[in-house]
Design an enzyme around this catalytic site. Structure first.
Site, PDB file in Angstrom:
ATOM      1  N   ALA A 189       0.862  -1.067   0.109  1.00 19.35           N
ATOM      2  CA  ALA A 189      -0.097   0.021   0.099  1.00 19.35           C
ATOM      3  C   ALA A 189       0.844   1.155   0.045  1.00 19.35           C
ATOM      4  CB  ALA A 189      -0.829  -0.041   1.245  1.00 19.35           C
ATOM      5  N   GLU A 214       3.829  -5.486   7.344  1.00 15.19           N
ATOM      6  CA  GLU A 214       3.173  -4.585   7.925  1.00 15.19           C
ATOM      7  C   GLU A 214       3.366  -4.244   9.440  1.00 15.19           C
ATOM      8  OE1 GLU A 214       2.173  -6.834   5.839  1.00 15.19           O
ATOM      9  OE2 GLU A 214       0.818  -5.902   4.476  1.00 15.19           O
ATOM     10  N   GLU A 240      -0.354  -9.654  -1.030  1.00 14.33           N
ATOM     11  CA  GLU A 240      -1.708  -9.759  -0.838  1.00 14.33           C
ATOM     12  C   GLU A 240      -2.574  -9.780  -2.313  1.00 14.33           C
ATOM     13  OE1 GLU A 240      -2.014  -6.554   2.068  1.00 14.33           O
ATOM     14  OE2 GLU A 240      -3.093  -8.104   3.423  1.00 14.33           O
ATOM     15  N   GLY A 291       0.653  -5.212   0.789  1.00 14.56           N
ATOM     16  CA  GLY A 291      -0.410  -5.181  -0.053  1.00 14.56           C
ATOM     17  C   GLY A 291       0.129  -5.795  -1.536  1.00 14.56           C
TER      18      GLY A 291
HETATM   19  C1  3H9 Z   1       0.750  -2.299   3.377  1.00 14.95           C
HETATM   20  O1  3H9 Z   1       0.777  -2.906   2.294  1.00 14.95           O
HETATM   21  C2  3H9 Z   1      -0.658  -2.462   4.017  1.00 14.95           C
HETATM   22  C3  3H9 Z   1      -1.379  -3.415   3.104  1.00 14.95           C
HETATM   23  O2  3H9 Z   1      -1.299  -4.883   4.007  1.00 14.95           O
HETATM   24  C4  3H9 Z   1      -3.058  -3.374   3.443  1.00 14.95           C
HETATM   25  C5  3H9 Z   1      -3.622  -1.943   2.834  1.00 14.95           C
HETATM   26  C6  3H9 Z   1      -5.265  -1.809   2.899  1.00 14.95           C
HETATM   27  N1  3H9 Z   1       4.476   3.670   0.185  1.00 14.95           N
HETATM   28  O3  3H9 Z   1      13.335   1.987   0.578  1.00 14.95           O
HETATM   29  P1  3H9 Z   1      13.844   2.800  -0.633  1.00 14.95           P
HETATM   30  C7  3H9 Z   1       9.225   4.961  -1.135  1.00 14.95           C
HETATM   31  S1  3H9 Z   1       1.867  -1.426   4.193  1.00 14.95           S
HETATM   32  C8  3H9 Z   1       5.070   4.789  -0.281  1.00 14.95           C
HETATM   33  O4  3H9 Z   1      14.835   3.807  -0.556  1.00 14.95           O
HETATM   34  P2  3H9 Z   1      14.945   0.531  -1.667  1.00 14.95           P
HETATM   35  C9  3H9 Z   1      10.357   5.391  -0.225  1.00 14.95           C
HETATM   36  O5  3H9 Z   1       9.744   6.431   0.821  1.00 14.95           O
HETATM   37  C10 3H9 Z   1       3.047  -1.296   3.216  1.00 14.95           C
HETATM   38  N2  3H9 Z   1       6.299   5.039  -0.558  1.00 14.95           N
HETATM   39  O6  3H9 Z   1      14.088   1.918  -1.829  1.00 14.95           O
HETATM   40  C11 3H9 Z   1      11.412   6.210  -1.116  1.00 14.95           C
HETATM   41  O7  3H9 Z   1      10.934   7.314  -1.371  1.00 14.95           O
HETATM   42  P3  3H9 Z   1      11.949   8.735  -1.694  1.00 14.95           P
HETATM   43  C12 3H9 Z   1       4.066  -2.640   3.324  1.00 14.95           C
HETATM   44  C13 3H9 Z   1       7.175   3.800  -0.639  1.00 14.95           C
HETATM   45  O8  3H9 Z   1      15.239   0.298  -3.321  1.00 14.95           O
HETATM   46  C14 3H9 Z   1      11.518   5.175  -2.302  1.00 14.95           C
HETATM   47  O9  3H9 Z   1      10.197   4.539  -2.202  1.00 14.95           O
HETATM   48  N3  3H9 Z   1       5.126  -2.413   2.730  1.00 14.95           N
HETATM   49  C15 3H9 Z   1       6.773   2.587  -0.366  1.00 14.95           C
HETATM   50  O10 3H9 Z   1      16.194   0.574  -0.915  1.00 14.95           O
HETATM   51  C16 3H9 Z   1      12.508   4.334  -2.360  1.00 14.95           C
HETATM   52  O11 3H9 Z   1      12.329   3.366  -1.262  1.00 14.95           O
HETATM   53  C17 3H9 Z   1       6.181  -2.156   3.065  1.00 14.95           C
HETATM   54  O12 3H9 Z   1       6.292  -1.619   4.247  1.00 14.95           O
HETATM   55  C18 3H9 Z   1       5.429   2.449   0.219  1.00 14.95           C
HETATM   56  N4  3H9 Z   1       4.877   1.341   0.512  1.00 14.95           N
HETATM   57  O13 3H9 Z   1      13.970  -0.508  -1.150  1.00 14.95           O
HETATM   58  C19 3H9 Z   1       7.583  -1.863   2.199  1.00 14.95           C
HETATM   59  N5  3H9 Z   1       7.891   1.885  -0.112  1.00 14.95           N
HETATM   60  O14 3H9 Z   1      12.811   8.196  -2.781  1.00 14.95           O
HETATM   61  C20 3H9 Z   1       8.045  -0.661   2.303  1.00 14.95           C
HETATM   62  C21 3H9 Z   1       8.896   2.518  -0.664  1.00 14.95           C
HETATM   63  O15 3H9 Z   1      11.051   9.851  -2.035  1.00 14.95           O
HETATM   64  N6  3H9 Z   1       9.223  -0.521   1.200  1.00 14.95           N
HETATM   65  N7  3H9 Z   1       8.369   3.904  -0.812  1.00 14.95           N
HETATM   66  O16 3H9 Z   1      12.753   9.010  -0.356  1.00 14.95           O
HETATM   67  C22 3H9 Z   1      10.445  -1.056   1.179  1.00 14.95           C
HETATM   68  O17 3H9 Z   1      10.620  -2.150   2.264  1.00 14.95           O
HETATM   69  C23 3H9 Z   1      11.550  -0.787   0.448  1.00 14.95           C
HETATM   70  O18 3H9 Z   1      11.071   0.576  -0.042  1.00 14.95           O
HETATM   71  C24 3H9 Z   1      11.807  -1.767  -0.887  1.00 14.95           C
HETATM   72  C25 3H9 Z   1      12.674  -0.875  -1.799  1.00 14.95           C
HETATM   73  C26 3H9 Z   1      12.153  -2.795  -0.635  1.00 14.95           C
HETATM   74  C27 3H9 Z   1      10.425  -1.822  -1.670  1.00 14.95           C
END
Ligand code: 3H9
Length: 695
Positions: free
Chosen positions: A65, A127, A107, A104
């Site tokens: 999400a 999450e 999911e 998500g």
């Molecule tokens: C969820 O899914 C809830 C659901 O179950 C239910 C919903 C109803 N959203 O980490 P990076 C941005 S909860 C918005 O440096 P990497 C991040 O801020 C979610 N933005 O890259 C950054 O922005 P900026 C569960 C996001 O290559 C840029 O992307 N998911 C999100 O080192 C690059 O990020 C997570 O918790 C997001 N979800 O790593 C996963 N994710 O460049 C969270 C990233 O402006 N994400 N951004 O600073 C990660 O773990 C890592 O970002 C990922 C890439 C491994 C994907």
């Protein structure tokens, strides 16, 4: 023309490919959800479409999400609605997972009829790290795919697994060694051709596994994460799979997700997520700054810190030369390194072959000349400015042109060190935290002359070393230790006014720290602070008296606490209480009973005040940077967001007013709120207002 829509749709040979393109990580933002819903409806209605593949552009499949939408009014369709559309689709759907499928994102994949991934895929339900449970069916579908006992720890701990592991567990149906899209097409066409009823996880109640196995997994999860509300909520949601219908359990999961979203702890964890990523943006850095290549490192000084830093390089695959002035000191340093690796092997956290590979990357040498081939030199000798200046003067002669020259100093002036060279632009601080091979924080200290390129190189290197680099300005103690000094001064002062070491420690543990300040100092050794105080002409009457009495902490069997018989847990010692009371009397400080609230506030609020001054001086660029320092270097409890986030939730006015009251009551002028904090309090501003002033 490039298609700017976040969800593409194309049909070839009976297969509709729905392709998500929402850089940087394909988060499921409102336009993506709307696009996905429309595309599924279109594919369902189109008679030319026999089967569907969901794929994504770029390095990630879907990162989940869109976290930046959390806490705002939801824009339909919600993710559960999109997933319901997927679930109701009469045609086979396969997820083609290249890169990360998280939260998500996983999911969505679980609501498809099968999952094919490339070997670099990473899958997980993280999450819980945001203080949430999966909120779009993850707590119901994953247990129906791999069994509740296997699924629960994955979501309650939020760990991501690689494609091979996901295949082994049965989360993936196939791994695509070559062209992912072609493999997914083939897989989905096979499903269409077979014509069997579509495999829907919602119907697979039979796969949940035995209830007893789940309850055993739940007990283990709750034991490990006793005070983590989201982990406990994961247990409740998965348990609902056994006790409720699929629809009822989905409703329960959704309610839990929305309830946790409002929880202050989740808000703080979301702040941490964005603050950690914001630190990568270095203020004033030209966008096209290119970091230099680092292929070989040198560390000067094979003490505990230097050895630890050498291990950090070796662990990250970078060959490193560990340099000492004498063979004996070098031998001791190398032995210490080998001993630390041996403990990891003994504990089973490091394979012997990997230990050997790491050790082979560390070469011990006597004499600074050995730094000649290094791309980065990290000096980690005793905290003595003249000694450091001498070393940097020699490095200037020895190191190759363009080498990054870094000092691991904890509080000395980087500019004074840089001026000992004719290349101050290449000099900066790389302040590792002890134990260097464990602690995540790296303060990258920018000197007045440090070039953007040198800074970018240190930050990039920090990330490669698995650290969380935060760029800070040069001042005594930088960000972390400068704030810690305010806390330590109050901890000492509280003892003199009547609190006991155990009362002070208990207050910080109740706040959420793993250890109180005195237990921590006992562990690290009181001599470290004693030496620094002597070098800087400072005193701390209680700590100094303990040192003079030989009470140097755990290693001496006595410090603030007693560790008789080698105990690791200290017990209060009446001799320490007597010593404190004697010093209070000598200094004429009246003693009284001090409540937990006052103890906590007097430890934490001066740090917030110092943080305000740090921002105003431009030593830290953003309040969030200070939070990241405390979260990764000093074990600040993540669910409290960091000191500046915590201060902001209370409001500058509240913090300033309490500090002023404590200053009066204790007759301690160091508690008076600073001009920076007072201005925020007066004008009703947040901490970021100070950062803007400095920029
Ligand atoms: C969820 O899914 C809830 C659901 O179950 C239910 C919903 C109803 N959203 O980490 P990076 C941005 S909860 C918005 O440096 P990497 C991040 O801020 C979610 N933005 O890259 C950054 O922005 P900026 C569960 C996001 O290559 C840029 O992307 N998911 C999100 O080192 C690059 O990020 C997570 O918790 C997001 N979800 O790593 C996963 N994710 O460049 C969270 C990233 O402006 N994400 N951004 O600073 C990660 O773990 C890592 O970002 C990922 C890439 C491994 C994907």
């Amino acid at each position: 023309m490039v298609d700017a829509r976040p969800v593409g749709f194309a049909v070839t040979e009976g297969v509709a490919v729905i392709r998500i393109a929402n850089p940087p990580v394909n988060a499921l933002s409102a336009p993506v959800r709307a696009g996905l819903s429309e595309a599924i409806a279109q594919a369902s209605a189109d008679p030319a479409v026999r089967a569907i593949v969901i794929a994504a552009e770029g390095r990630t499949f879907i990162a989940g999400a869109d976290i930046s939408e959390f806490g705002k009014t939801p824009v339909p369709p919600t993710l559960p609605q999109v997933i319901a559309t997927l679930d109701a689709c009469p045609k086979p759907i396969v997820a083609a997972i290249g890169g990360a499928a998280l939260g998500g994102g996983l999911e969505v994949a679980l609501a498809c009829h099968a999952r094919v991934a490339s070997p670099n895929a990473k899958l997980g339900l993280p999450e819980v790290k945001l203080g949430l449970v999966p909120g779009a069916g993850g707590t119901q579908r994953l247990p129906r795919l791999i069994g509740a006992a296997q699924a629960l720890p994955l979501m309650a701990e939020g760990t991501a697994i690689n494609a091979a592991e996901a295949l082994r567990l049965g989360i993936l149906d196939a791994m695509a060694e070559g062209d992912l899209l072609a493999a997914a097409r083939q897989h989905v066409l096979a499903l269409a051709e077979a014509g069997d009823p579509l495999p829907r996880l919602r119907d697979r109640w039979d796969r949940l596994g035995p209830r007893e196995a789940f309850e055993a997994a739940a007990a283990a999860v709750l034991k490990r994460a006793a005070d983590h509300p989201a982990a406990a909520a994961c247990v409740d949601c998965v348990r609902a799979a056994f006790e409720k219908s699929f629809e009822e359990a989905l409703t329960f999961e959704r309610e839990t997700f929305l309830r946790l979203m409002q929880d202050e702890r989740s808000k703080a964890l979301r702040h941490v997520f964005f603050a950690e990523r914001a630190t990568a943006q270095i203020p004033g850095q030209p966008r096209d700054t290119q970091p230099r290549r680092i292929e070989h490192a040198a560390v000067v000084g094979a003490g505990t810190m230097g050895g630890g830093i050498a291990m950090v390089f070796a662990n990250a695959g970078i060959p490193v030369t560990l340099i000492e002035t004498h063979q004996e000191a070098l031998g001791r340093g190398l032995e210490r390194v080998a001993g630390t690796y041996a403990i990891s092997v003994q504990r089973g956290s490091l394979a012997p072959e990997e230990r050997d590979r790491r050790l082979a990357r560390i070469e011990g040498r006597v004499g600074l000349e050995a730094a000649a081939t290094a791309d980065v030199v990290v000096e980690a000798v005793f905290e003595d400015l003249e000694l450091k200046r001498e070393i940097f003067g020699s490095l200037d002669r020895i190191a190759k042109p363009g080498a990054l020259l870094a000092s691991n100093t904890s509080y000395l002036d980087i500019d004074a060190i840089a001026q000992a060279t004719a290349r101050p632009g290449d000099v900066l601080g790389m302040h590792f935290f002890s134990p260097a091979n464990v602690m995540k924080l790296l303060e990258v200290v920018r000197g007045a002359a440090t070039t953007s390129e040198a800074l970018a190189t240190a930050v990039e290197l920090g990330k490669r070393l698995g650290k969380v680099p935060v760029v800070v300005g040069s001042c005594h103690g930088f960000v972390g230790n400068r704030m810690l000094a305010r806390r330590s001064a109050q901890a000492e002062r509280l003892l003199l006014e009547g609190a006991s070491p155990e009362e002070v420690d208990a207050a910080l543990v109740a706040f959420g720290f793993r250890m109180g300040p005195f237990a921590m100092i006992d562990l690290a050794g009181l001599d470290i602070g004693w030496r620094t105080r002597k070098a800087t002409g400072k005193t701390a009457p209680v700590a100094d008296a303990l040192c003079e009495a030989g009470r140097l902490g755990q290693k001496a069997g006595r410090g603030y606490y007693d560790y008789a018989g080698g105990a690791r847990q200290g017990t209060p010692d009446p001799a320490v209480q007597q010593l404190i009371e004697r010093i209070s009397a000598q200094l004429g400080i009246p003693r009284r009973a001090i409540g937990r609230e006052e103890i906590t506030e007097r430890l934490i609020f001066p740090m917030i005040d110092e943080g305000a001054r740090i921002l105003e001086e431009g030593i830290a660029a953003r309040p969030g940077d200070i939070d990241v320092v405390w979260l990764n270097g000093y074990s600040w409890p993540a669910w409290r967001g960091g000191p500046m986030y915590y201060g902001a939730t209370l409001g500058a006015a509240h913090v300033a007013q309490r500090l002023a009251a404590y200053a009066e009551r204790s007759d301690d002028e160091s508690l008076r709120p600073s001009a920076a904090l007072s201005r925020l309090a007066r004008e009703g501003l947040g901490f970021e207002a100070l950062a803007r002033t400095a920029a």
